[in-house]
Design an enzyme around this catalytic site. Structure first.
Site, PDB file in Angstrom:
ATOM      1  CB  CYS A 296     -26.424 -32.440  -2.036  1.00  0.00           C
ATOM      2  SG  CYS A 296     -27.148 -31.063  -2.907  1.00  0.00           S
ATOM      3  CD  GLU A 396     -23.760 -37.801   0.510  1.00  0.00           C
ATOM      4  OE1 GLU A 396     -24.621 -38.692   0.657  1.00  0.00           O
ATOM      5  OE2 GLU A 396     -24.027 -36.667   0.077  1.00  0.00           O
TER       6      GLU A 396
END
Ligand code: NAD
Length: 511
Positions: A296, A396
């Protein structure tokens, strides 16, 4: 832990190990009859199956945690610290086993898995300082003969729901502080790499943690939904993708629970024209492709400002052939496979959409020979001349695809980042201290690196993004973690002379 037993994809047999739950200090088989595959991503084979919890399995774990709570809450800080300290030492002495377990199911190379274990260890070390962290305030003589003080008390049974990409570290982010503060814990780890949590549970037991203080239920949405609605769960910590984080936050809070839900990310690395290009290129390659981009805090987008773009892209491109792909067991490999074939193919799809939408694919990871193996490999990929409307910028990707957006000025770079819906991490590369300071002031992102591409805070600060990267008020671990797992109580007291003294010549010690 049981040995790895591998099966050809889709194949099942009676010999395949089936991982259940860990409830009340012992392994418990899943009762639902539903199972999911756990792959070895490097070989593409099913290594074992994991049982998916029914609502009743979750209830049993919550009951065990509820039963353990009164005694754990009443356990002295010294005793709690002793157990945490022993756990810290056990994690250190089981580093190899933990790292190998993480690497086998996640696919990350072992050196990377060791890094994850070290960061988890830091959280345990922080939690060992809980006596200091739980000290409250005291005001003497607020009125004649009256004192006021504040204490922080645990919430009760708390739950954690974790993602696949850090199967040891993210559970430790949560449960170390939760337990240190006197709560009991139910963990629902990712169903894709569940074994590390079971190993942690066994180590905690060895460290002397009473049964029921830490429980693990494996599973999917059924388990998560039961956690979100269970009346005896006081708080939920979540880490995962943004849509699920939003869902978890909405449902947990609607059911009256405290919640912190960390979501996805799109991290930008700004490179100013005065930056050291070789250093910036090293950082972009390390932070873009480390753990195959499944972090992340990975750098997803390099924002090249002005004339730095051409030499920077060339410096990154020149480094790519040297990145060695391979299974976690290969000590020379720097990057492993992705978590599943489905995810690998989704990531690779962004190379097609990028080309279709007008970007330039400088390096296509599908050309790597391991892409054609049974493992879920994709080589390092670089896409230049990306614009904010393209899918490879908007989504993402969570894979080894580094994108480059070229902007004319610093102001354009900051505008791009601040307009992005995510705000987890970002970094600036420059030799200009004033520019770096201005960036830290201007940028709407929770964690900022100055010439540091992956600015994951150490355990005594807290971790958390802004915007769609975090739902809730408090960041995870560190001082905000202690706040999340406790609630304040303020006492106003007036005392007559108690007269309870006795003679004891021994040196005072904690009990
Ligand atoms: P995910 O959202 O798919 O899964 C996270 C957890 O939610 C897992 O335990 C999973 O079983 C559960 N889950 C999945 N689908 C669900 C559903 N429909 N309903 C209820 N629960 C569900 O995330 P992932 O793929 O395991 O992990 C990768 C994601 O996590 C990325 O988006 C990454 O950015 C994010 N992440 C964020 C941080 C952070 O600190 N912000 C850290 C690590 C990972």
């Amino acid at each position: 832990m049981a040995q790895l037993i591998e099966q050809a994809p889709q194949q099942r047999s009676a010999e395949l190990e089936r991982l259940g739950h860990w409830i009340g200090g012992r392994p418990v088989p899943a009762s639902s009859g539903r199972y999911g595959p756990v792959y070895n991503p490097a070989s593409g084979r099913v290594a074992r199956e994991v049982g998916f919890a029914s609502a009743e399995d979750v209830d049993a774990a919550v009951q065990a945690a509820r039963d353990a709570f009164p005694a754990w809450r009443a356990t002295s800080l010294s005793r709690k610290t002793e157990i945490l300290f022993r756990m810290r030492n056990l994690v250190e002495s089981h580093r190899d086993q933990l790292a190998r377990t993480v690497s086998a199911e996640h696919g990350k190379v072992e050196s990377d898995a060791y890094g994850e274990v070290s960061r988890g260890l830091e959280n345990l070390e922080f939690a060992c300082g809980v006596p200091q962290l739980l000290k409250g305030g005291f005001s003497e003589q607020v009125s004649t003969g009256i004192d006021v003080y504040q204490i922080r008390q645990p919430l009760g049974v708390v739950a954690g729901i974790t993602p696949f990409n850090f199967p040891a570290m993210v559970p430790l982010w949560m449960l170390t502080n939760a337990i240190a503060c006197g709560n009991t814990f139910v963990l629902k780890p990712s169903e894709k790499d569940p074994s590390a949590s079971q190993l942690l549970a066994r180590l905690f037991q060895q460290a002397g943690l009473p049964d029921g203080v830490f429980n693990v239920v494996n599973g999917d949405k059924v388990a998560v939904d039961r956690i979100l609605e269970h009346p005896d769960i006081a708080a939920v910590s979540f880490v995962g993708s943004t849509p699920i984080a939003r869902y978890v936050y909405q449902h947990a809070t609607a059911n009256g629970k405290r919640c912190q839900a960390l979501g996805g990310a799109k991290n930008h690395m700004v490179v100013l024209p005065d930056a050291d290009i070789e250093m910036a290129a090293d950082a972009a390659v390390s932070a873009g492709y480390g753990s195959a981009g499944e972090r992340c805090m990975a750098i997803a987008t390099v924002v090249a400002v002005g004339e730095v773009a051409d030499p920077l892209v060339e410096a990154i491109r020149a480094r790519l052939p040297k990145v060695k792909l391979g299974p976690g067991t290969d000590p020379e490999a720097q990057m492993g496979p992705l978590i599943t074939r489905e995810h690998r193919d989704r990531v690779a799809g962004y190379l097609d959409s990028a080309a279709r939408q007008g970007a330039q694919v400088v390096a296509d990871g599908r050309e790597h020979e391991l892409y054609r193996s049974e493992g879920f490999f994709l080589g390092v990929s670089l896409v230049d001349h990306v614009t904010p409307e393209m899918d490879c910028y908007r989504d993402e990707i969570f894979g080894p695809v580094l994108t480059v957006v070229r902007v004319p000025t610093y102001t354009d770079a900051v505008r791009l980042i601040n307009q992005n819906p995510w705000g987890n991490g970002t970094a600036i590369f420059t030799r200009d201290g004033g520019a770096a300071r201005q960036f830290q002031f201007d940028v709407n992102v929770g964690m900022v690196g100055v010439n540091v591409p992956i600015p994951v805070p150490v355990a005594y600060y807290s971790f958390g993004g802004w915007k769609s990267s975090l739902f809730g008020d408090l960041h995870m671990y560190g001082p905000e973690g202690i706040q999340f797992y406790t609630r304040a109580k303020v006492v106003t007291a007036r005392w007559p002379d108690p007269g309870t003294s006795k003679v004891d010549l021994g040196f005072p010690r904690t009990r």
